[in-house]
Enzyme design. Structure first.
Site, PDB file in Angstrom:
ATOM      1  N   GLU A  35     -45.325  36.131 -42.106  1.00 59.70           N
ATOM      2  CA  GLU A  35     -44.122  35.669 -43.101  1.00 59.70           C
ATOM      3  C   GLU A  35     -44.268  34.134 -43.274  1.00 59.70           C
ATOM      4  OE1 GLU A  35     -39.593  35.967 -44.449  1.00 59.70           O
ATOM      5  OE2 GLU A  35     -40.065  36.531 -42.388  1.00 59.70           O
ATOM      6  N   GLU A  53     -42.505  29.113 -39.567  1.00 59.38           N
ATOM      7  CA  GLU A  53     -41.495  27.995 -39.863  1.00 59.38           C
ATOM      8  C   GLU A  53     -41.873  26.467 -39.865  1.00 59.38           C
ATOM      9  OE1 GLU A  53     -38.597  26.348 -41.896  1.00 59.38           O
ATOM     10  OE2 GLU A  53     -38.770  28.518 -42.212  1.00 59.38           O
ATOM     11  N   ASP A  65     -47.241  23.688 -40.263  1.00 58.30           N
ATOM     12  CA  ASP A  65     -46.950  23.511 -41.992  1.00 58.30           C
ATOM     13  C   ASP A  65     -47.908  24.536 -42.600  1.00 58.30           C
ATOM     14  OD1 ASP A  65     -47.786  22.655 -44.621  1.00 58.30           O
ATOM     15  OD2 ASP A  65     -47.006  20.677 -44.046  1.00 58.30           O
ATOM     16  N   ASP A  89     -38.880  27.884 -51.286  1.00 60.23           N
ATOM     17  CA  ASP A  89     -38.407  26.692 -51.887  1.00 60.23           C
ATOM     18  C   ASP A  89     -39.128  26.575 -53.317  1.00 60.23           C
ATOM     19  OD1 ASP A  89     -38.019  23.958 -52.665  1.00 60.23           O
ATOM     20  OD2 ASP A  89     -37.849  23.296 -50.638  1.00 60.23           O
ATOM     21  N   LYS A 105     -39.410  20.273 -59.511  1.00 59.73           N
ATOM     22  CA  LYS A 105     -40.326  18.942 -60.114  1.00 59.73           C
ATOM     23  C   LYS A 105     -41.669  19.545 -60.315  1.00 59.73           C
ATOM     24  CE  LYS A 105     -37.121  15.437 -58.898  1.00 59.73           C
ATOM     25  NZ  LYS A 105     -37.022  14.181 -58.015  1.00 59.73           N
ATOM     26  N   ASP A 151     -34.797  35.020 -56.307  1.00 62.47           N
ATOM     27  CA  ASP A 151     -33.824  35.403 -57.451  1.00 62.47           C
ATOM     28  C   ASP A 151     -34.180  34.219 -58.458  1.00 62.47           C
ATOM     29  OD1 ASP A 151     -32.889  33.218 -55.747  1.00 62.47           O
ATOM     30  OD2 ASP A 151     -30.861  33.644 -56.588  1.00 62.47           O
ATOM     31  N   THR A 163     -33.583  40.086 -46.784  1.00 57.31           N
ATOM     32  CA  THR A 163     -33.425  38.827 -45.913  1.00 57.31           C
ATOM     33  C   THR A 163     -32.098  38.414 -46.259  1.00 57.31           C
ATOM     34  OG1 THR A 163     -33.589  37.140 -47.920  1.00 57.31           O
ATOM     35  CG2 THR A 163     -35.708  38.168 -46.909  1.00 57.31           C
ATOM     36  N   GLU A 164     -31.705  37.330 -45.459  1.00 59.68           N
ATOM     37  CA  GLU A 164     -30.257  36.681 -45.637  1.00 59.68           C
ATOM     38  C   GLU A 164     -30.002  36.331 -47.246  1.00 59.68           C
ATOM     39  OE1 GLU A 164     -31.347  35.532 -41.426  1.00 59.68           O
ATOM     40  OE2 GLU A 164     -32.587  35.733 -43.308  1.00 59.68           O
ATOM     41  N   TYR A 165     -30.766  35.586 -47.630  1.00 62.35           N
ATOM     42  CA  TYR A 165     -30.565  35.217 -49.047  1.00 62.35           C
ATOM     43  C   TYR A 165     -30.582  36.445 -50.011  1.00 62.35           C
ATOM     44  CZ  TYR A 165     -31.439  30.217 -47.945  1.00 62.35           C
ATOM     45  OH  TYR A 165     -31.371  28.924 -47.335  1.00 62.35           O
TER      46      TYR A 165
END
Length: 217
Positions: free
Chosen positions: A43, A68, A100, A122, A126, A158, A197-199
């Site tokens: 992930e 992460e 990264d 994320d 832009k 989402d 997931t939490e989100y």
């Protein structure tokens, strides 16, 4: 969003048995790390780690790696693993890496990874930052360098604009869109066995539809 620096996070990460400290040294040798020949799923941008911990607990026959890049976020995942360990629920087929994602080809050999999960990444809204999006053609090229021949990328969000962008990038990169839905939780087929997931739980609870795609080369 500016992430809060948590004092002691770097030391906690450096001293954790759950974290692979020098991941590049394991390139081509990840089955030695896990001590088995099971498939490897990763992930990218795991956040606090709930999704990959639940996946690892549910599928002990698969090896998982959570990636992460932020110390403060990885620390939260480590704390959650420790809580599960105290409750004897910590999965033993899961490791974390602080890195990264642009360095993935330096950490995994070609065809060493069977599946890549991208969850609520994320959006980098832009336009000049488009190549930083984890579903950009630049990142798809990096995934291509490590995925098995029949490997897949699964993406959930989402964010409709990011999802539309991702669908187009998959096509522009010459990948195949194996599955696509703009309302995962009402898609009987794709939602079968879905791990949230939490989100995902947060956004869906206020009525936001969850989008998902599965892509392959």
């Amino acid at each position: 969003m500016r992430l809060r620096n948590i004092p002691g996070a770097k030391d906690a990460i450096a001293g954790s048995t759950y974290v692979i400290q020098d991941p590049q040294e394991n390139r081509g040798k990840w089955h030695e790390v896990f001590r088995n020949e099971n498939p490897i799923h990763i992930e990218v941008g795991m956040g606090k780690g709930r999704f990959i911990m639940d996946m690892a607990a549910r599928s002990p026959h698969i090896n998982y790696v959570g990636i992460e890049m932020y110390d403060s976020v990885l620390l939260r995942a480590l704390q959650k693993m420790e809580e599960r360990e105290n409750g004897t629920e910590a999965p033993h087929n899961l490791f974390f890496m602080r890195m990264d994602a642009r360095e993935l080809p330096l950490v995994f050999n070609p065809e060493e990874v069977d599946r890549i999960y991208l969850n609520f990444s994320d959006p980098w809204p832009k336009e000049r930052h488009a190549k930083r999006r984890l579903t950009s053609r630049q990142f798809l090229e990096r995934y291509d360098a490590i995925l098995a021949k029949d490997g897949t990328v699964e993406f959930k969000t989402d964010n409709r604009e990011l999802f539309d962008f991702s669908v187009e990038e998959v096509k522009e990169a010459g990948w195949k869109l194996l599955a696509c839905t703009y309302d995962l939780h009402h898609d009987k087929e794709l939602n079968r066995g879905n791990v949230m997931t939490e989100y995902e739980e947060k956004f869906s609870s206020v009525g936001n539809p969850i989008h998902k795609l599965i892509a392959a080369r």
